[in-house]
Design a protein around this motif. Structure first.
Motif, mmCIF file in Angstrom:
data_model
loop_
_atom_site.group_PDB
_atom_site.id
_atom_site.type_symbol
_atom_site.label_atom_id
_atom_site.label_comp_id
_atom_site.label_asym_id
_atom_site.label_seq_id
_atom_site.Cartn_x
_atom_site.Cartn_y
_atom_site.Cartn_z
ATOM 1 N N VAL A 1 0.870 -1.061 -0.460
ATOM 2 C CA VAL A 1 0.325 0.185 -0.328
ATOM 3 C C VAL A 1 0.583 0.934 0.006
ATOM 4 O O VAL A 1 1.418 1.350 1.000
ATOM 5 N N GLU A 2 0.924 2.333 -0.897
ATOM 6 C CA GLU A 2 1.587 2.943 -1.510
ATOM 7 C C GLU A 2 1.405 4.607 -0.540
ATOM 8 O O GLU A 2 1.942 5.139 0.002
ATOM 9 N N ARG A 3 -0.393 4.342 -0.394
ATOM 10 C CA ARG A 3 -0.976 5.774 0.327
ATOM 11 C C ARG A 3 -1.852 5.440 0.745
ATOM 12 O O ARG A 3 -2.631 4.328 0.393
ATOM 13 N N GLY A 4 -2.318 6.559 2.121
ATOM 14 C CA GLY A 4 -3.465 5.962 2.474
ATOM 15 C C GLY A 4 -3.523 5.178 3.373
ATOM 16 O O GLY A 4 -2.172 3.959 3.770
ATOM 17 N N ASN A 5 -4.834 4.363 4.666
ATOM 18 C CA ASN A 5 -5.027 3.070 5.497
ATOM 19 C C ASN A 5 -5.641 2.910 4.849
ATOM 20 O O ASN A 5 -6.811 2.744 5.554
ATOM 21 N N PRO A 6 -5.907 1.745 3.913
ATOM 22 C CA PRO A 6 -6.778 0.732 3.914
ATOM 23 C C PRO A 6 -7.175 -0.106 5.195
ATOM 24 O O PRO A 6 -6.357 -0.395 6.047
ATOM 25 N N THR A 7 -8.362 -0.021 5.870
ATOM 26 C CA THR A 7 -8.872 -1.396 6.326
ATOM 27 C C THR A 7 -8.864 -2.500 5.797
ATOM 28 O O THR A 7 -8.664 -3.002 4.237
ATOM 29 N N PRO A 8 -8.683 -3.432 6.624
ATOM 30 C CA PRO A 8 -8.136 -4.815 6.353
ATOM 31 C C PRO A 8 -9.437 -5.662 5.959
ATOM 32 O O PRO A 8 -9.168 -6.728 4.764
ATOM 33 N N GLU A 9 -10.812 -4.871 5.448
ATOM 34 C CA GLU A 9 -11.372 -4.956 4.488
ATOM 35 C C GLU A 9 -11.429 -5.070 3.078
ATOM 36 O O GLU A 9 -11.593 -6.108 2.019
ATOM 37 N N GLU A 10 -11.400 -4.384 3.002
ATOM 38 C CA GLU A 10 -10.760 -3.072 1.842
ATOM 39 C C GLU A 10 -10.002 -3.639 1.171
ATOM 40 O O GLU A 10 -10.072 -4.232 -0.157
ATOM 41 N N LEU A 11 -8.716 -3.460 1.658
ATOM 42 C CA LEU A 11 -7.107 -4.642 1.643
ATOM 43 C C LEU A 11 -7.664 -6.487 0.814
ATOM 44 O O LEU A 11 -7.400 -6.790 0.158
ATOM 45 N N ALA A 12 -8.340 -6.604 2.108
ATOM 46 C CA ALA A 12 -8.942 -8.685 1.212
ATOM 47 C C ALA A 12 -9.987 -8.297 0.362
ATOM 48 O O ALA A 12 -9.152 -9.510 -0.547
ATOM 49 N N ALA A 13 -11.070 -7.526 0.228
ATOM 50 C CA ALA A 13 -10.820 -7.442 -1.078
ATOM 51 C C ALA A 13 -10.359 -7.136 -2.148
ATOM 52 O O ALA A 13 -10.884 -8.216 -3.477
ATOM 53 N N VAL A 14 -9.355 -6.061 -1.860
ATOM 54 C CA VAL A 14 -8.203 -5.937 -4.006
ATOM 55 C C VAL A 14 -7.471 -7.407 -3.433
ATOM 56 O O VAL A 14 -7.797 -7.595 -4.750
ATOM 57 N N VAL A 15 -7.204 -7.477 -2.815
ATOM 58 C CA VAL A 15 -6.858 -9.072 -3.069
ATOM 59 C C VAL A 15 -6.975 -10.457 -3.556
ATOM 60 O O VAL A 15 -7.242 -11.095 -4.068
ATOM 61 N N ALA A 16 -8.179 -10.158 -2.808
ATOM 62 C CA ALA A 16 -10.106 -11.092 -3.575
ATOM 63 C C ALA A 16 -9.640 -10.884 -5.156
ATOM 64 O O ALA A 16 -9.736 -11.424 -6.082
ATOM 65 N N LEU A 17 -9.776 -9.726 -5.280
ATOM 66 C CA LEU A 17 -10.116 -8.919 -6.849
ATOM 67 C C LEU A 17 -8.967 -9.508 -7.435
ATOM 68 O O LEU A 17 -8.732 -10.130 -8.752
#
Length: 68
Positions: free
Chosen positions: A5-21
């Motif tokens: 993650v370069e910028r921002g502070n994603p929530t664990p749910e957001e990060l999990a959604a990106v990884v799943a995608l």
């Protein structure tokens, strides 16, 4: 696979959604193990065969570089 993650502070749910995608896209894309690729049209041997027979003529040298 590493995701940074370069910028921002994603929530664990957001990060999990990106990884799943990303994983779903990687699984859907054809890889080299899926079999041979279809031959390219440019590599077809039939392209090397002249479309019309060559005929010698007195002024044939003029048409050598004309588009066909």
């Amino acid at each position: 696979m590493m995701i940074k993650v370069e910028r921002g502070n994603p929530t664990p749910e957001e990060l999990a959604a990106v990884v799943a995608l990303v994983q779903a896209r990687a699984a859907a894309s054809p890889g080299p193990a899926d079999g041979p690729r279809p031959a390219d049209e440019w590599a077809a041997p039939a392209r090397n065969v002249p479309s019309r027979p060559l005929r010698p003529a007195p002024v044939a040298w003029r048409a050598t570089y004309w588009p066909h």
